[in-house]
Design a protein around this motif. Structure first.
Motif, PDB file in Angstrom:
ATOM      1  N   HIS A  10      50.999 -60.931 -44.502  1.00  0.00           N
ATOM      2  CA  HIS A  10      50.355 -60.713 -45.795  1.00  0.00           C
ATOM      3  C   HIS A  10      48.955 -61.330 -45.825  1.00  0.00           C
ATOM      4  O   HIS A  10      47.990 -60.698 -46.301  1.00  0.00           O
ATOM      5  CB  HIS A  10      51.203 -61.307 -46.919  1.00  0.00           C
ATOM      6  N   ASP A  11      48.829 -62.560 -45.320  1.00  0.00           N
ATOM      7  CA  ASP A  11      47.540 -63.238 -45.343  1.00  0.00           C
ATOM      8  C   ASP A  11      46.531 -62.530 -44.443  1.00  0.00           C
ATOM      9  O   ASP A  11      45.346 -62.412 -44.792  1.00  0.00           O
ATOM     10  CB  ASP A  11      47.707 -64.695 -44.902  1.00  0.00           C
ATOM     11  N   GLU A  12      46.992 -62.052 -43.287  1.00  0.00           N
ATOM     12  CA  GLU A  12      46.108 -61.329 -42.373  1.00  0.00           C
ATOM     13  C   GLU A  12      45.628 -60.019 -42.997  1.00  0.00           C
ATOM     14  O   GLU A  12      44.461 -59.636 -42.867  1.00  0.00           O
ATOM     15  CB  GLU A  12      46.837 -61.046 -41.066  1.00  0.00           C
ATOM     16  N   LEU A  13      46.544 -59.333 -43.673  1.00  0.00           N
ATOM     17  CA  LEU A  13      46.189 -58.070 -44.318  1.00  0.00           C
ATOM     18  C   LEU A  13      45.183 -58.295 -45.441  1.00  0.00           C
ATOM     19  O   LEU A  13      44.244 -57.502 -45.619  1.00  0.00           O
ATOM     20  CB  LEU A  13      47.443 -57.381 -44.857  1.00  0.00           C
ATOM     21  N   HIS A  19      37.502 -58.022 -45.979  1.00  0.00           N
ATOM     22  CA  HIS A  19      36.415 -57.672 -45.061  1.00  0.00           C
ATOM     23  C   HIS A  19      35.983 -56.223 -45.283  1.00  0.00           C
ATOM     24  O   HIS A  19      34.780 -55.919 -45.304  1.00  0.00           O
ATOM     25  CB  HIS A  19      36.874 -57.872 -43.624  1.00  0.00           C
ATOM     26  N   GLY A  20      36.965 -55.331 -45.454  1.00  0.00           N
ATOM     27  CA  GLY A  20      36.655 -53.934 -45.700  1.00  0.00           C
ATOM     28  C   GLY A  20      35.863 -53.737 -46.974  1.00  0.00           C
ATOM     29  O   GLY A  20      34.935 -52.912 -47.025  1.00  0.00           O
ATOM     30  N   MET A  21      36.200 -54.518 -48.004  1.00  0.00           N
ATOM     31  CA  MET A  21      35.469 -54.423 -49.271  1.00  0.00           C
ATOM     32  C   MET A  21      34.016 -54.847 -49.103  1.00  0.00           C
ATOM     33  O   MET A  21      33.129 -54.383 -49.827  1.00  0.00           O
ATOM     34  CB  MET A  21      36.147 -55.319 -50.315  1.00  0.00           C
ATOM     35  N   GLU A  22      33.764 -55.714 -48.121  1.00  0.00           N
ATOM     36  CA  GLU A  22      32.408 -56.224 -47.912  1.00  0.00           C
ATOM     37  C   GLU A  22      31.553 -55.289 -47.058  1.00  0.00           C
ATOM     38  O   GLU A  22      30.337 -55.215 -47.257  1.00  0.00           O
ATOM     39  CB  GLU A  22      32.480 -57.600 -47.246  1.00  0.00           C
TER      40      GLU A  22
END
Length: 219
Positions: A10-13, A19-22
């Motif tokens: 969960h934390d990795e996801l 990161h994708g949002m950035e």
């Protein structure tokens, strides 16, 4: 048993999602989120439920071997996870998380089958890239995904976006259907009955492998 609770998928996801949002353009993010909501609203690809009979299948793994679910069930319950492909970073994280607890899964008398619509060559690539020692199966044309009620077609407006990102599904899957499975995880007992089911149209959310293992221990 190893301390499989130490590192949470969960934390990795969540880190990958942030990161994708950035880095992704806002219009791409909005298109992804809209497609997830549309799939959820459609009521399609909800997956089989707990208590259903798991359809048997025979698929080729990354090494070219034929693997049959019913034969695996003779030895113990089986975890089945449907993932989208090697091009999906969320899928790679999930498969690596299962690899971390494979000793525990085997100790519980179970096995893991990971299924995607990719060709065997691409299944071999994801197996080698992530150092996986479980079966990575090729479900060409999503035939098994359809039996498990997971198959859907990627909207046309997203196909060009995927191509721009290097995710040309026709190249990975060997067909031009642009169909995918909704990511899902099942536990099938030795009688062929689904005892655990996790299906989510949001590809950024996956069942926590340690929790799947906990369920497995009580079957």
């Amino acid at each position: 048993m190893t301390n499989f609770r130490k590192l949470k998928l969960h934390d990795e996801l969540e880190t990958l999602k942030k990161h994708g949002m950035e880095v992704l353009p806002q219009d791409v993010i909005e298109a992804f989120e809209q497609s997830i909501q549309d799939l959820r609203d459609s009521g399609a690809a909800k997956g089989l439920s707990v208590g259903a009979v798991a359809p048997d299948f025979t698929l080729v793994n990354h090494a070219g071997e034929s693997i049959t679910l019913s034969e695996k069930l003779l030895k113990g319950p089986v975890i089945i996870t449907f993932y989208r492909g090697e091009w999906c970073p969320f899928c790679n994280l999930e498969l690596r998380a299962y690899q971390r607890i494979m000793d525990d899964i085997h100790e519980a008398g179970s096995d893991l089958l990971a299924i995607s619509p990719m060709t065997p060559d691409h299944s071999l690539t994801i197996q080698e890239k992530n150092g996986l020692d479980f079966h990575v199966l090729s479900d060409l044309n999503n035939q098994v995904a359809e039996k498990y009620r997971l198959q859907f077609k990627l909207p046309e407006e997203l196909q060009s976006v995927y191509r721009t990102l290097g995710f040309a599904l026709d190249q990975f899957n060997g067909d031009d259907s642009w169909q995918l499975p909704v990511p899902a995880t099942f536990i099938v007992d030795q009688q062929g009955i689904i005892r655990f089911a996790d299906v989510n149209p949001d590809y950024k959310v996956r069942a926590e492998p340690s929790e799947v293992l906990s369920k497995l221990l009580f079957i």
